[in-house]
Design a protein around this motif. Structure first.
Motif, short mmCIF file in Angstrom:
data_model
loop_
_atom_site.label_atom_id
_atom_site.label_comp_id
_atom_site.label_asym_id
_atom_site.label_seq_id
_atom_site.Cartn_x
_atom_site.Cartn_y
_atom_site.Cartn_z
N SER A 93 22.89 131.25 -78.14
CA SER A 93 23.42 130.12 -77.37
C SER A 93 22.31 129.39 -76.63
O SER A 93 22.34 128.16 -76.50
CB SER A 93 24.50 130.60 -76.39
OG SER A 93 23.92 131.43 -75.41
N GLN A 96 20.60 127.14 -79.15
CA GLN A 96 21.43 125.97 -79.43
C GLN A 96 21.32 124.95 -78.29
O GLN A 96 21.19 123.74 -78.53
CB GLN A 96 22.90 126.39 -79.64
CG GLN A 96 23.83 125.24 -79.90
CD GLN A 96 23.53 124.54 -81.21
OE1 GLN A 96 23.02 125.14 -82.15
NE2 GLN A 96 23.82 123.26 -81.27
N THR A 97 21.35 125.43 -77.06
CA THR A 97 21.22 124.54 -75.90
C THR A 97 19.85 123.87 -75.90
O THR A 97 19.73 122.68 -75.58
CB THR A 97 21.43 125.33 -74.60
OG1 THR A 97 22.68 126.02 -74.67
CG2 THR A 97 21.42 124.41 -73.40
N ARG A 99 18.05 123.13 -78.55
CA ARG A 99 18.08 122.08 -79.57
C ARG A 99 18.79 120.82 -79.06
O ARG A 99 18.33 119.70 -79.28
CB ARG A 99 18.78 122.59 -80.83
CG ARG A 99 17.88 123.41 -81.71
CD ARG A 99 18.54 123.73 -83.05
NE ARG A 99 18.39 125.15 -83.27
CZ ARG A 99 19.35 126.06 -83.23
NH1 ARG A 99 20.60 125.68 -83.04
NH2 ARG A 99 19.11 127.33 -83.42
N GLU A 100 19.90 121.01 -78.34
CA GLU A 100 20.62 119.86 -77.79
C GLU A 100 19.77 119.11 -76.76
O GLU A 100 19.75 117.87 -76.74
CB GLU A 100 21.93 120.32 -77.15
CG GLU A 100 22.95 120.82 -78.14
CD GLU A 100 24.18 121.42 -77.48
OE1 GLU A 100 24.27 121.38 -76.23
OE2 GLU A 100 25.04 121.94 -78.21
N VAL A 101 19.08 119.86 -75.92
CA VAL A 101 18.22 119.23 -74.90
C VAL A 101 17.11 118.44 -75.57
O VAL A 101 16.78 117.31 -75.16
CB VAL A 101 17.66 120.30 -73.94
CG1 VAL A 101 16.52 119.74 -73.09
CG2 VAL A 101 18.76 120.85 -73.06
N GLN A 103 17.16 117.09 -78.54
CA GLN A 103 17.74 115.90 -79.17
C GLN A 103 18.00 114.81 -78.13
O GLN A 103 17.68 113.64 -78.34
CB GLN A 103 19.03 116.27 -79.88
CG GLN A 103 19.70 115.10 -80.58
CD GLN A 103 21.03 115.51 -81.23
OE1 GLN A 103 21.43 116.66 -81.12
NE2 GLN A 103 21.68 114.56 -81.88
N LEU A 104 18.56 115.20 -76.98
CA LEU A 104 18.80 114.22 -75.91
C LEU A 104 17.49 113.65 -75.38
O LEU A 104 17.42 112.46 -75.05
CB LEU A 104 19.60 114.87 -74.78
CG LEU A 104 21.05 115.22 -75.11
CD1 LEU A 104 21.67 116.02 -73.98
CD2 LEU A 104 21.85 113.96 -75.38
#
Length: 154
Positions: A93, A96-97, A99-101, A103-104
Motif C-alpha cells: 500500500s 501504491q501511495t 506511485r500516486e504521489v 503521478q500527482l
C-alpha cells in the motif's frame, strides 16, 4: 547522670577457610611460569573445568525444549505469519501511495510549466515594448524622457 550502655555485639564473620589450607604460602601445585608444566593444574576440584561448581547430588537440568509445548509453537508461528502478512500489505500500500504521489507531482509540474509559458506570453503582450509599438501604430508620438522640467508662466 548514669548512662546505660548496651553490650557490644560481636561481628559475625565467616572463618577464613583459606588460611588453614596453605598457611599463607603459595600453593605448591600451581605453575610458577607459563612455560613450566605441572600435573596438578586442574584446580582444586580436579575435574579440569575451571570456575564451575558441581551440582548438589549430581542432578542434571531438564532440557529447555521439553518445556515448550507444541501448541505454543503453532500459536507463535501463526502470530508471526499474521504480522508478516500485515507488513507485506503495508509495504504494497505504501508503494501504491508513492506511485500516486509521483503521478500527482508530474501533473503539477506540467501545469506549472504551462502557467509559466502563458505568464511569459502575457508579460510580453503588456510589456513596454509592445505598448510603444501599438501607440506608434495608432499615431501617437513619443514625447521623449519624462524627466523634463516644466515651467509655468505667471
Amino acid at each position: 547522670m548514669n548512662y546505660i550502655k548496651s553490650p557490644l555485639k560481636e561481628k559475625k564473620q565467616k572463618p577464613n577457610r583459606r588460611a588453614g589450607i596453605s598457611g599463607g604460602e603459595p600453593a605448591k601445585r600451581k605453575r610458577k611460569t607459563i612455560f613450566s608444566s605441572s600435573a596438578g593444574t586442574a584446580g582444586s576440584s580436579g575435574s579440569g573445568q575451571y570456575g564451575r561448581r558441581k551440582t548438589a547430588g549430581g542432578e542434571k537440568k531438564e532440557s529447555v525444549l521439553a518445556t515448550v509445548k507444541p501448541w505454543k509453537v503453532i500459536a507463535t508461528s501463526i502470530l508471526i505469519g499474521i504480522c508478516g502478512l500485515l507488513y507485506i500489505t503495508h509495504v504494497f500500500s505504501t508503494q501504491q501511495t508513492l506511485r500516486e504521489v509521483q503521478q500527482l507531482e508530474n501533473e503539477f509540474n506540467k501545469a506549472q510549466r504551462l502557467y509559466n509559458e502563458q505568464r511569459l506570453q502575457y508579460d510580453r503582450m503588456i510589456g513596454p515594448k509592445q505598448i510603444y509599438q501599438q501607440a506608434q501604430e495608432q499615431g501617437f508620438i513619443n514625447a521623449g524622457p519624462a524627466d523634463q522640467i516644466i515651467i509655468i508662466d505667471p
